[in-house]
Structure formats: C-alpha cells, structure tokens
Motif scaffolding. Structure first.
Motif, PDB file in Angstrom:
ATOM      1  N   THR A 142       1.111  -1.556   0.045  1.00  0.00           N
ATOM      2  CA  THR A 142       0.231   0.597   0.048  1.00  0.00           C
ATOM      3  C   THR A 142       0.661   1.103   0.133  1.00  0.00           C
ATOM      4  OG1 THR A 142      -0.401   0.245   2.450  1.00  0.00           O
ATOM      5  CG2 THR A 142      -1.634  -1.011   1.436  1.00  0.00           C
ATOM      6  N   GLY A 143       1.867   0.773   0.249  1.00  0.00           N
ATOM      7  CA  GLY A 143       3.094   2.525  -0.174  1.00  0.00           C
ATOM      8  C   GLY A 143       3.564   2.862  -1.056  1.00  0.00           C
ATOM      9  N   ASP A 144       3.954   4.070  -1.509  1.00  0.00           N
ATOM     10  CA  ASP A 144       4.619   4.326  -2.413  1.00  0.00           C
ATOM     11  C   ASP A 144       5.743   3.921  -2.811  1.00  0.00           C
ATOM     12  OD1 ASP A 144       2.722   6.341  -3.216  1.00  0.00           O
ATOM     13  OD2 ASP A 144       3.614   7.381  -0.650  1.00  0.00           O
ATOM     14  N   ASP A 145       6.717   4.457  -4.191  1.00  0.00           N
ATOM     15  CA  ASP A 145       8.243   4.236  -4.562  1.00  0.00           C
ATOM     16  C   ASP A 145       8.588   2.700  -4.740  1.00  0.00           C
ATOM     17  OD1 ASP A 145       7.343   7.280  -5.659  1.00  0.00           O
ATOM     18  OD2 ASP A 145       8.616   7.375  -3.060  1.00  0.00           O
ATOM     19  N   SER A 146       7.949   1.702  -5.390  1.00  0.00           N
ATOM     20  CA  SER A 146       7.814   0.700  -5.381  1.00  0.00           C
ATOM     21  C   SER A 146       7.952  -0.224  -5.835  1.00  0.00           C
ATOM     22  CB  SER A 146       7.269  -0.319  -4.097  1.00  0.00           C
ATOM     23  OG  SER A 146       8.177   0.619  -2.397  1.00  0.00           O
ATOM     24  N   TYR A 147       8.780  -1.106  -6.873  1.00  0.00           N
ATOM     25  CA  TYR A 147       9.371  -1.659  -7.974  1.00  0.00           C
ATOM     26  C   TYR A 147       8.428  -3.231  -7.721  1.00  0.00           C
ATOM     27  CZ  TYR A 147       9.913   3.040  -9.271  1.00  0.00           C
ATOM     28  OH  TYR A 147      10.284   4.100  -9.511  1.00  0.00           O
ATOM     29  N   LEU A 148       8.085  -4.384  -9.301  1.00  0.00           N
ATOM     30  CA  LEU A 148       8.934  -4.932  -8.642  1.00  0.00           C
ATOM     31  C   LEU A 148       8.972  -6.461 -10.067  1.00  0.00           C
ATOM     32  CD1 LEU A 148       4.324  -5.846  -7.679  1.00  0.00           C
ATOM     33  CD2 LEU A 148       6.445  -5.876  -6.230  1.00  0.00           C
ATOM     34  N   PHE A 149       9.602  -6.833  -9.503  1.00  0.00           N
ATOM     35  CA  PHE A 149      10.835  -8.048 -10.724  1.00  0.00           C
ATOM     36  C   PHE A 149      10.208  -9.226  -9.980  1.00  0.00           C
ATOM     37  CE2 PHE A 149      14.482  -9.077 -13.027  1.00  0.00           C
ATOM     38  CZ  PHE A 149      14.274  -8.921 -13.916  1.00  0.00           C
ATOM     39  N   ILE A 150       8.999 -10.028 -11.351  1.00  0.00           N
ATOM     40  CA  ILE A 150       8.254 -11.237 -10.798  1.00  0.00           C
ATOM     41  C   ILE A 150       9.271 -12.348 -12.082  1.00  0.00           C
ATOM     42  CG2 ILE A 150       6.304 -12.815 -11.062  1.00  0.00           C
ATOM     43  CD1 ILE A 150       6.011 -10.182  -8.911  1.00  0.00           C
ATOM     44  N   THR A 151       9.777 -13.100 -11.492  1.00  0.00           N
ATOM     45  CA  THR A 151       9.972 -14.011 -12.235  1.00  0.00           C
ATOM     46  C   THR A 151      10.177 -15.726 -12.102  1.00  0.00           C
ATOM     47  OG1 THR A 151      11.812 -15.216 -10.918  1.00  0.00           O
ATOM     48  CG2 THR A 151      12.598 -13.088 -11.574  1.00  0.00           C
ATOM     49  N   GLY A 152      10.126 -16.555 -13.417  1.00  0.00           N
ATOM     50  CA  GLY A 152       9.559 -17.798 -12.797  1.00  0.00           C
ATOM     51  C   GLY A 152       9.577 -18.215 -11.720  1.00  0.00           C
ATOM     52  N   LYS A 153      10.585 -17.825 -10.752  1.00  0.00           N
ATOM     53  CA  LYS A 153      10.317 -18.693  -9.394  1.00  0.00           C
ATOM     54  C   LYS A 153      10.355 -17.948  -8.186  1.00  0.00           C
ATOM     55  CE  LYS A 153      14.610 -21.345 -12.467  1.00  0.00           C
ATOM     56  NZ  LYS A 153      15.187 -19.736 -13.098  1.00  0.00           N
ATOM     57  N   GLU A 154      11.355 -16.367  -8.166  1.00  0.00           N
ATOM     58  CA  GLU A 154      11.140 -15.660  -6.708  1.00  0.00           C
ATOM     59  C   GLU A 154      10.241 -14.239  -7.768  1.00  0.00           C
ATOM     60  OE1 GLU A 154      15.118 -15.459  -5.725  1.00  0.00           O
ATOM     61  OE2 GLU A 154      14.410 -14.801  -4.235  1.00  0.00           O
ATOM     62  N   LYS A 155       9.791 -13.849  -6.106  1.00  0.00           N
ATOM     63  CA  LYS A 155       9.817 -12.928  -6.563  1.00  0.00           C
ATOM     64  C   LYS A 155      10.167 -11.475  -5.900  1.00  0.00           C
ATOM     65  CE  LYS A 155       6.062 -14.502  -4.582  1.00  0.00           C
ATOM     66  NZ  LYS A 155       4.630 -14.451  -4.369  1.00  0.00           N
ATOM     67  N   PHE A 156      10.307 -10.291  -6.288  1.00  0.00           N
ATOM     68  CA  PHE A 156      11.353  -9.361  -6.189  1.00  0.00           C
ATOM     69  C   PHE A 156      10.568  -8.005  -5.814  1.00  0.00           C
ATOM     70  CE2 PHE A 156      13.850 -12.857  -8.667  1.00  0.00           C
ATOM     71  CZ  PHE A 156      15.132 -12.530  -7.349  1.00  0.00           C
ATOM     72  N   PHE A 157      10.779  -7.296  -4.497  1.00  0.00           N
ATOM     73  CA  PHE A 157       9.835  -6.034  -4.003  1.00  0.00           C
ATOM     74  C   PHE A 157      11.152  -5.387  -4.117  1.00  0.00           C
ATOM     75  CE2 PHE A 157       8.130  -2.312  -1.804  1.00  0.00           C
ATOM     76  CZ  PHE A 157       6.697  -2.760  -2.478  1.00  0.00           C
ATOM     77  N   ILE A 158      11.194  -4.270  -4.935  1.00  0.00           N
ATOM     78  CA  ILE A 158      12.445  -3.892  -5.273  1.00  0.00           C
ATOM     79  C   ILE A 158      12.105  -1.928  -4.135  1.00  0.00           C
ATOM     80  CG2 ILE A 158      14.389  -1.790  -6.181  1.00  0.00           C
ATOM     81  CD1 ILE A 158      13.881  -4.164  -9.058  1.00  0.00           C
ATOM     82  N   THR A 159      12.950  -1.532  -3.145  1.00  0.00           N
ATOM     83  CA  THR A 159      12.731   0.458  -2.374  1.00  0.00           C
ATOM     84  C   THR A 159      13.328   0.753  -2.306  1.00  0.00           C
ATOM     85  OG1 THR A 159      10.107   0.525  -1.770  1.00  0.00           O
ATOM     86  CG2 THR A 159      11.463  -1.650  -0.918  1.00  0.00           C
ATOM     87  N   ASP A 160      13.477   1.203  -1.339  1.00  0.00           N
ATOM     88  CA  ASP A 160      13.888   1.912  -0.893  1.00  0.00           C
ATOM     89  C   ASP A 160      13.760   2.354   0.650  1.00  0.00           C
ATOM     90  OD1 ASP A 160      12.939   4.886   0.769  1.00  0.00           O
ATOM     91  OD2 ASP A 160      12.480   5.196  -1.662  1.00  0.00           O
ATOM     92  N   PRO A 161      15.287   2.370   1.583  1.00  0.00           N
ATOM     93  CA  PRO A 161      15.174   2.239   3.145  1.00  0.00           C
ATOM     94  C   PRO A 161      13.733   2.898   3.700  1.00  0.00           C
ATOM     95  CG  PRO A 161      17.683   2.342   2.100  1.00  0.00           C
ATOM     96  CD  PRO A 161      15.888   2.826   1.266  1.00  0.00           C
ATOM     97  N   TYR A 208       7.717 -11.883  -1.357  1.00  0.00           N
ATOM     98  CA  TYR A 208       9.034 -11.382  -2.199  1.00  0.00           C
ATOM     99  C   TYR A 208      10.282 -11.219  -1.011  1.00  0.00           C
ATOM    100  CZ  TYR A 208       4.765 -10.067  -5.045  1.00  0.00           C
ATOM    101  OH  TYR A 208       4.117 -10.222  -5.825  1.00  0.00           O
ATOM    102  N   THR A 209      11.224 -11.052  -1.462  1.00  0.00           N
ATOM    103  CA  THR A 209      12.881 -11.167  -1.528  1.00  0.00           C
ATOM    104  C   THR A 209      12.450  -9.457  -2.178  1.00  0.00           C
ATOM    105  OG1 THR A 209      13.340 -12.926  -2.540  1.00  0.00           O
ATOM    106  CG2 THR A 209      14.798 -11.391  -2.005  1.00  0.00           C
ATOM    107  N   ILE A 210      12.697  -8.617  -0.650  1.00  0.00           N
ATOM    108  CA  ILE A 210      12.408  -7.569  -0.326  1.00  0.00           C
ATOM    109  C   ILE A 210      14.111  -6.784  -0.926  1.00  0.00           C
ATOM    110  CG2 ILE A 210      12.672  -5.085   0.662  1.00  0.00           C
ATOM    111  CD1 ILE A 210      10.260  -7.500   0.746  1.00  0.00           C
ATOM    112  N   VAL A 211      14.622  -6.203  -1.785  1.00  0.00           N
ATOM    113  CA  VAL A 211      16.280  -5.167  -2.238  1.00  0.00           C
ATOM    114  C   VAL A 211      15.848  -3.845  -2.466  1.00  0.00           C
ATOM    115  CG1 VAL A 211      17.400  -5.575  -4.581  1.00  0.00           C
ATOM    116  CG2 VAL A 211      15.948  -7.299  -4.432  1.00  0.00           C
ATOM    117  N   ASN A 212      16.723  -4.044  -1.432  1.00  0.00           N
ATOM    118  CA  ASN A 212      16.838  -2.078  -1.228  1.00  0.00           C
ATOM    119  C   ASN A 212      17.668  -1.971  -2.318  1.00  0.00           C
ATOM    120  OD1 ASN A 212      17.347   0.407  -0.338  1.00  0.00           O
ATOM    121  ND2 ASN A 212      18.939  -0.238   0.984  1.00  0.00           N
ATOM    122  N   TRP A 213      17.739  -0.933  -3.668  1.00  0.00           N
ATOM    123  CA  TRP A 213      18.141  -0.496  -4.694  1.00  0.00           C
ATOM    124  C   TRP A 213      19.370   0.646  -4.696  1.00  0.00           C
ATOM    125  CZ3 TRP A 213      18.293   4.508  -5.981  1.00  0.00           C
ATOM    126  CH2 TRP A 213      17.403   5.492  -5.448  1.00  0.00           C
TER     127      TRP A 213
END
Ligand code: GLY
Ligand code: MN
Ligand code: MN
Length: 353
Positions: free
Chosen positions: A32-51, A64-69
C-alpha cells in the motif's frame, strides 16, 4: 492476480516482468505504500524499494525478496539488471508506458532482451474480484454520504475552494483514505469547464454548482458527479438538466455484459443528437475505475471494447456550453451477470437549493 501474470509469462516465453506502474505494483503485491517496484520471475518475486519502505514491504509482502536499491545496485534499473544477470534470464518484459527514458537506457544495458509491453495487468484489473467490488462499493457509499453533507453547506457567498475542501474533509470523516483526490467543485459559468479547478469565486444566486469527486477506500476509488442549482432553476437550466439526465439514463440501460462500449455512447447521445445541444456534448462518456481513476474500458465513439461482468465503469455524459455553464451527472456502475447496479445512489433529479 499473480497466477494470471505467471501464465502470461509462460505463454509468451518471457522470463521476468518488471512492474513500475504504482497501481499495478499494488494490484499484484497488495503493497500500500509508494515508490516501489516488482520484478517477477518464474521462480522468485522481488520487491524493489528504498529504506523508507523496506519495513512496510516486509510486513505487507512477506512472500517477496525485498531488495533495497540504494544498496549494491544504486538505481532501480540497476537492481533489475543485477537480478536478471544473476538468474541468467534470456529476456524480461517492462511496462513501456511506465518506464522513463533514463530507466530504459539503463535497463537495456543488460545481457537479457528487454521487451516493452503495455496494458497487460490493466486488462486483468478491468474485471473486479468480489473483494475489489466490496472496496469500490464502500468508496461509493462514502461519496454519497459526503454529498448529503455538502449540499447543506452550499450557500451564496461561500467560495468554491472552501466547499471543495469541506467535501474532501467529509469523505475522510466518513471513512475514506487520506490520499488526496482532485475533487472538482465549480459554479456558475465555470461549470462548462470539463475539469475546472475550484477557485475563489463565490457562489451566487442562480448558479449551477457542479461537484465531480470521489475518494479511495483501501486504495479503490469512487468517482461521481452531481450538478445542483442555487435557488430556482431557469427554464433553460431545467431543459439542459433534463436532457443530461435522459442521456445518463438511456446510456445506463445499455450497460450489460456483452454490450460494445460504442453502443453505450450511441445510446447516450440519442436524446440530443437532433438538438442544438449536440455540439456541446463531450464524447468521453465513461471509464473503468478501480485502483486508478481512469482505467480500461473507456467508453466513447471510438471504443472497441466489450463490457464484461464485474467491470466497474463510470457513466458520465455531459453538456458543456461555453460562457453559459455545464451539467454532468456521473454514476459508478457495476456490470452484473445480467444487468448492472449503480454503486453510487445519490438522487439524479434536479436539486434546487
Ligand atoms: N473526475 C474525473 C472524471 O470524472 O473522469
Ligand atoms: Mn468524475
Ligand atoms: Mn469519471
């Protein structure tokens, strides 16, 4: 929602999907927040955001695997690139209409082929689930209750700006999300401005007051319009209002599953097509609505879409006469199995205050 997306990737032999449109991020992940992105692959789901959002994402999207860009990657596109390279992807899709040039320039430096796609998730979003319909229904009920409150405040001497801000306040007090929504409340001759901005103009006797507004509830939006008259309506105001009301009624009757959207437009102009008012109508007479205010399907003379069960669509023909005024009535309609239901229920008759 995610299952459909994975199916799409498999069918089209695409290894991943980078999602950057905020409403699509929310739709797929429930974040429900802002400034975030998803990268969905067949095997894993990544949630890309900042701190600012990593903690919230951890609570809302535990799968999701959270990725701090801002860490190793230094940019969102670079984070995507690193994931694509680490997982040996041959290709991945991105939303062509929601990636800017700089991001695209970075994305295409990967070894993988980058494929622009448009409107894939939007198409899924156009057919609402029972949970989405519940949220939309509440958003519409809140807008209706705010209408009952605001019409008591409309009086000579109050400014459009003050009334517009009260309208927004009432919706939050009635339970709406606090995210701002561009509510329109305009009066007098200004009502011919299709998307006029509330001004310092004060309400005068005889004014039309056009209120086009809505709110969010759990992110799902309402969008309705009512036009009232301050004092007694003139003959012409009444005539234009009644034509407009007939346009909405005629169009709403055709909103059934299987109806081509263009037919709804054709029904909407039936009442005015042989009158002097035809030249003053606007052809965009409605749009899907959900997590965003203007979604597919769009209804007008060039529409190619077919209405489907569980679409939620506004119906909003209007008559706008420059330097005289305009009238719009807008309701939010759920297409049901064999008909439709208006989720907004404020009175469509002319109200004279
Ligand atoms: N308020 C925007 C619309 O009615 O589409
Ligand atoms: Mn509206
Ligand atoms: Mn609308």
């Amino acid at each position: 929602m995610l299952t459909k997306l994975i199916e799409y990737l498999n069918e089209n032999k695409i290894d991943g999907f980078f999602i950057s449109r905020p409403q699509n991020v929310r739709y797929i992940s429930n974040y429900t927040g802002d400034d975030s992105y998803l990268f969905i692959t067949g095997k894993e789901k990544f949630f890309i955001t900042d701190p600012r959002y990593t903690e919230q994402a951890g609570y809302e999207c535990p799968e999701y695997t959270i990725v701090n860009w801002r860490g190793k990657a230094s940019s969102v596109a670079n984070a995507v690139k690193l994931i694509a390279e680490e997982s040996g992807m041959k290709n991945f899709a991105f939303e062509g209409d929601f990636v800017n040039y700089n991001m695209y320039a970075e994305l295409k430096q990967t070894n993988a082929e980058v494929i622009p796609v448009n409107g894939i998730i939007e198409k899924f979003r156009s057919v609402k689930s029972p949970g989405e319909i519940r949220n939309l229904r509440v958003a519409c009920e809140i807008a209706d209750r705010a209408f009952d409150r605001i019409i008591k405040d409309i009086r000579i001497g109050v400014t459009e700006k003050e009334l517009a801000s009260r309208l927004s306040h009432y919706m939050v007090m009635e339970g709406a999300d606090t995210k701002p929504y561009g509510n329109i409340l305009i009066s007098g001759k200004r009502t011919s401005l299709l998307h006029g901005i509330p001004s310092n103009k004060t309400i005068e006797y005889g004014d039309f007051v056009l209120m086009d507004y809505g709110c969010g509830f759990n992110g799902y939006l309402s969008d309705m319009t009512r036009t009232v008259v301050v004092g007694k309506a003139t003959e012409e105001q009444r005539k234009v209002y009644n034509l407009e009301k007939k346009m909405v009624e005629d169009a709403t009757k055709t909103m059934l599953p299987g109806t081509p959207a263009i037919k709804v437009y054709e029904a909407s102009i039936e009442a005015i097509k042989d009158t002097e008012y035809f030249q003053y109508h606007y052809s965009g007479i409605g749009h899907g609505i959900g997590l965003f205010v203007h979604e597919v399907p769009f209804m007008g003379p060039k529409s190619t879409e077919i209405l489907q069960e569980n679409n939620v669509i506004t119906i909003e023909p209007g008559i706008y006469i420059p330097n005289w005024g305009g009238v719009r009535i807008e309701d939010q309609i759920l297409i049901t199995k064999d008909g439709n239901e208006s989720l907004t229920s404020s009175c469509r008759d002319l109200i004279e205050l």
